[in-house]
Design a protein around this motif. Structure first.
Motif, PDB file in Angstrom:
ATOM      1  N   GLU A 248       0.838  -1.189   0.000  1.00  0.00           N
ATOM      2  CA  GLU A 248       0.000   0.000   0.000  1.00  0.00           C
ATOM      3  C   GLU A 248       0.877   1.244   0.000  1.00  0.00           C
ATOM      4  O   GLU A 248       1.969   1.245   0.575  1.00  0.00           O
ATOM      5  CB  GLU A 248      -0.923  -0.003   1.221  1.00  0.00           C
ATOM      6  CG  GLU A 248      -1.979  -1.092   1.191  1.00  0.00           C
ATOM      7  CD  GLU A 248      -2.965  -0.954   2.341  1.00  0.00           C
ATOM      8  OE1 GLU A 248      -3.386   0.188   2.619  1.00  0.00           O
ATOM      9  OE2 GLU A 248      -3.290  -1.966   2.978  1.00  0.00           O
ATOM     10  N   PRO A 249       0.421   2.322  -0.632  1.00  0.00           N
ATOM     11  CA  PRO A 249       1.227   3.547  -0.674  1.00  0.00           C
ATOM     12  C   PRO A 249       1.629   4.003   0.730  1.00  0.00           C
ATOM     13  O   PRO A 249       0.811   4.048   1.653  1.00  0.00           O
ATOM     14  CB  PRO A 249       0.281   4.565  -1.329  1.00  0.00           C
ATOM     15  CG  PRO A 249      -0.627   3.722  -2.181  1.00  0.00           C
ATOM     16  CD  PRO A 249      -0.829   2.456  -1.409  1.00  0.00           C
ATOM     17  N   TYR A 302       0.627  -1.395  -7.352  1.00  0.00           N
ATOM     18  CA  TYR A 302      -0.509  -1.424  -6.427  1.00  0.00           C
ATOM     19  C   TYR A 302      -1.754  -0.899  -7.127  1.00  0.00           C
ATOM     20  O   TYR A 302      -1.760   0.173  -7.721  1.00  0.00           O
ATOM     21  CB  TYR A 302      -0.211  -0.599  -5.184  1.00  0.00           C
ATOM     22  CG  TYR A 302      -1.291  -0.690  -4.135  1.00  0.00           C
ATOM     23  CD1 TYR A 302      -1.397  -1.815  -3.336  1.00  0.00           C
ATOM     24  CD2 TYR A 302      -2.221   0.337  -3.957  1.00  0.00           C
ATOM     25  CE1 TYR A 302      -2.394  -1.926  -2.384  1.00  0.00           C
ATOM     26  CE2 TYR A 302      -3.210   0.245  -3.006  1.00  0.00           C
ATOM     27  CZ  TYR A 302      -3.299  -0.888  -2.216  1.00  0.00           C
ATOM     28  OH  TYR A 302      -4.290  -0.994  -1.279  1.00  0.00           O
ATOM     29  N   ASP A 303      -2.826  -1.684  -7.067  1.00  0.00           N
ATOM     30  CA  ASP A 303      -4.109  -1.333  -7.673  1.00  0.00           C
ATOM     31  C   ASP A 303      -5.024  -0.775  -6.590  1.00  0.00           C
ATOM     32  O   ASP A 303      -5.449  -1.508  -5.688  1.00  0.00           O
ATOM     33  CB  ASP A 303      -4.732  -2.574  -8.324  1.00  0.00           C
ATOM     34  CG  ASP A 303      -5.982  -2.256  -9.131  1.00  0.00           C
ATOM     35  OD1 ASP A 303      -6.789  -1.420  -8.695  1.00  0.00           O
ATOM     36  OD2 ASP A 303      -6.159  -2.858 -10.208  1.00  0.00           O
ATOM     37  N   GLU A 304      -5.321   0.515  -6.663  1.00  0.00           N
ATOM     38  CA  GLU A 304      -6.146   1.164  -5.637  1.00  0.00           C
ATOM     39  C   GLU A 304      -7.550   0.580  -5.584  1.00  0.00           C
ATOM     40  O   GLU A 304      -8.157   0.497  -4.515  1.00  0.00           O
ATOM     41  CB  GLU A 304      -6.219   2.676  -5.906  1.00  0.00           C
ATOM     42  CG  GLU A 304      -4.895   3.410  -5.757  1.00  0.00           C
ATOM     43  CD  GLU A 304      -4.547   3.685  -4.304  1.00  0.00           C
ATOM     44  OE1 GLU A 304      -5.367   3.351  -3.428  1.00  0.00           O
ATOM     45  OE2 GLU A 304      -3.460   4.237  -4.050  1.00  0.00           O
ATOM     46  N   GLU A 305      -8.066   0.163  -6.735  1.00  0.00           N
ATOM     47  CA  GLU A 305      -9.439  -0.328  -6.772  1.00  0.00           C
ATOM     48  C   GLU A 305      -9.575  -1.681  -6.083  1.00  0.00           C
ATOM     49  O   GLU A 305     -10.494  -1.898  -5.288  1.00  0.00           O
ATOM     50  CB  GLU A 305      -9.918  -0.427  -8.225  1.00  0.00           C
ATOM     51  CG  GLU A 305     -11.380  -0.857  -8.344  1.00  0.00           C
ATOM     52  CD  GLU A 305     -11.870  -0.824  -9.776  1.00  0.00           C
ATOM     53  OE1 GLU A 305     -12.938  -1.415 -10.045  1.00  0.00           O
ATOM     54  OE2 GLU A 305     -11.190  -0.204 -10.631  1.00  0.00           O
ATOM     55  N   GLU A 307      -7.141  -3.004  -4.157  1.00  0.00           N
ATOM     56  CA  GLU A 307      -6.282  -2.999  -2.977  1.00  0.00           C
ATOM     57  C   GLU A 307      -5.343  -4.203  -2.978  1.00  0.00           C
ATOM     58  O   GLU A 307      -5.078  -4.813  -1.943  1.00  0.00           O
ATOM     59  CB  GLU A 307      -7.110  -2.958  -1.687  1.00  0.00           C
ATOM     60  CG  GLU A 307      -7.926  -1.696  -1.546  1.00  0.00           C
ATOM     61  CD  GLU A 307      -8.660  -1.615  -0.213  1.00  0.00           C
ATOM     62  OE1 GLU A 307      -9.166  -2.655   0.253  1.00  0.00           O
ATOM     63  OE2 GLU A 307      -8.710  -0.511   0.357  1.00  0.00           O
ATOM     64  N   CYS A 309      -1.659  -5.936  -5.107  1.00  0.00           N
ATOM     65  CA  CYS A 309      -0.526  -5.704  -5.987  1.00  0.00           C
ATOM     66  C   CYS A 309      -0.634  -6.599  -7.220  1.00  0.00           C
ATOM     67  O   CYS A 309      -0.925  -7.789  -7.104  1.00  0.00           O
ATOM     68  CB  CYS A 309       0.785  -5.995  -5.266  1.00  0.00           C
ATOM     69  SG  CYS A 309       1.303  -4.695  -4.143  1.00  0.00           S
TER      70      CYS A 309
END
Length: 435
Positions: A248-249, A302-305, A307, A309
């Motif tokens: 996560e960022p 990382y894919d924000e949608e 959550e 990787c």
């Protein structure tokens, strides 16, 4: 300020498992053939706990085995349940005592959350020497310390934490609520001076902090910071360039599982999606990465949608024995200052063994498999503890206790976890047969 503490989430675990599943399809079969590892069966399991409101947000995590010197058959297992506090079990895996985690100090603050537990033996506290159970309270960024009294059958743990014990990594309640707080834990007593220490890791960061436990005149126990060391978060690759594990960022690759050999003063620390480090328990000197996870060096986005990787192509820089996360570490002592370092390879539901005291080379592995329809094996295992000493008639060969991250059969639509008890004899046979 608004509440920023987050409840239990499987985001990090799902991220790594998703990456593993994708990578497994492209990796040589020999690298992922954990089915070839020998299986050992549990002999007992603790009652299931549930990570929901009805279950008190209890989530089994890390065990420690306390051997009763007066009567080994009455030894105990002390275990963390995160917001569920501590549980104490007898050798039949029955609950003996439940210790609640502290309540949140304010309506927008994080509640107590017990992450890891370890033991200190024979520390002078007040007029007598006592065995202590020490736990990292991630919710409050502190250590909680309990005296162990095997003669008190109904309540063997007594809280002896100094009420004024300081936060470990945070400077304010606001920082505590961000939960970059005390996470992994390993205790040790320095044989050269008799002083007791705890090495504590920081959640979502690479820092390790050495704390000296200090007895107070009123019979409580506090601690003071000795020094801090930061493990790498960025790694040079063999053919140029650098790699940072995907997450996560803002999160860095954290450490949780740790164990110390007090005789040599050696700390083993599992950086969850990197590998296992060996370094001095005094946090001096240069750490050495003795094994890597299979996913080491794999780029990820990382894919924000979702959550999660999304992994890229595997460049082949990873190890062969561990699948992220590296979790519980524990030392299996043998004669002559040797034995095995056992590590939970959470991503493939196995345990890897290294030749502790003989160069740290890989010695084999095993899985904890189902003993019956109602006594299942372990999956997604976090903490582990082993004791190679006789524990009465039930465990004359010693005991291995491991966390099960997906207890079955459980209840529908509830996350169930618990601890499995494994006779040490078949574990030793499985490992010694490969030597």
């Amino acid at each position: 300020m608004p509440q920023t503490h987050r409840p239990r989430t499987t985001v990090g675990r799902l991220t790594l498992f998703t990456a593993l599943a994708v990578l497994a399809t492209a990796m040589p079969q020999s690298a992922v053939a954990v089915g070839e590892l020998p299986g050992v069966r549990p002999t007992a399991e603790t009652p299931a706990v549930y990570d929901d409101e009805a279950g008190g947000n209890a989530d089994a995590d890390d065990p420690a085995i306390w051997r009763n010197p007066a009567d080994p058959a009455r030894s105990l297992v002390v275990a963390t349940l995160k917001e569920g506090g501590l549980r104490v079990y007898d050798l039949d895996a029955r609950e003996v005592q439940a210790v609640a985690a502290p309540e949140a100090p304010g309506p927008d603050d994080a509640p107590g959350r017990f992450n890891n537990v370890d033991l200190v033996h024979g520390m002078k506290v007040g007029p007598r020497r006592s065995d202590l159970a020490v736990t990292s309270d991630r919710g409050s960024d502190r250590l909680r310390i309990y005296r162990v009294d095997g003669g008190n059958a109904g309540a063997p743990l007594t809280d002896v934490t100094d009420p004024s014990a300081p936060a470990i990594f945070s400077s304010s309640q606001e920082e505590i609520n961000e939960q970059r707080t005390a996470y992994g834990l390993a205790t040790w007593t320095d044989p050269s001076n008799g002083r007791a220490y705890a090495v504590v890791s920081q959640r979502e960061r690479t820092a390790l902090r050495l704390l000296e436990l200090t007895a107070k005149a009123d019979g409580t126990v506090s601690y003071r910071t000795v020094r801090t060391l930061k493990l790498p978060s960025e790694f040079k690759l063999p053919k140029g360039g650098t790699w940072t594990p995907c997450g996560e960022p803002g999160e860095l690759p954290q450490v949780e599982g740790m164990v110390v050999d007090p005789e040599s003063g050696t700390l083993y620390a599992g950086q969850e999606n990197v590998g296992i480090w060996r370094l001095g328990a005094d946090l001096k000197g240069k750490p050495k990465l003795i094994d890597k996870v299979r996913e080491y060096g794999v780029p990820g986005t990382y894919d924000e949608e979702t959550e999660e990787c999304v992994p890229g192509n595997d460049p082949g820089y990873g190890g062969s024995h561990l699948s992220a996360d590296v979790e519980g570490l524990t030392l299996l002592h043998r004669k002559g200052g040797e034995g095995y370092l056992l590590a939970s390879s959470q991503g493939d539901n196995s345990f890897a063994a290294y030749a502790w005291g003989r160069g740290d080379g890989y010695e084999g592995g095993f899985r904890v498999t189902a003993a019956s329809e109602t006594l299942d094996g372990t999956e997604e295992s976090d903490g582990a503890a082993v004791l190679n000493k006789p524990l009465g008639a039930k465990y004359p060969n010693g005991l291995l206790v491991v966390q099960d991250g997906d207890d079955k059969p459980g209840e529908p639509d509830r996350d169930a976890t618990n601890f499995k008890f494994v006779d040490l004899k078949p574990v030793l046979e499985a490992l010694d047969d490969r030597r």
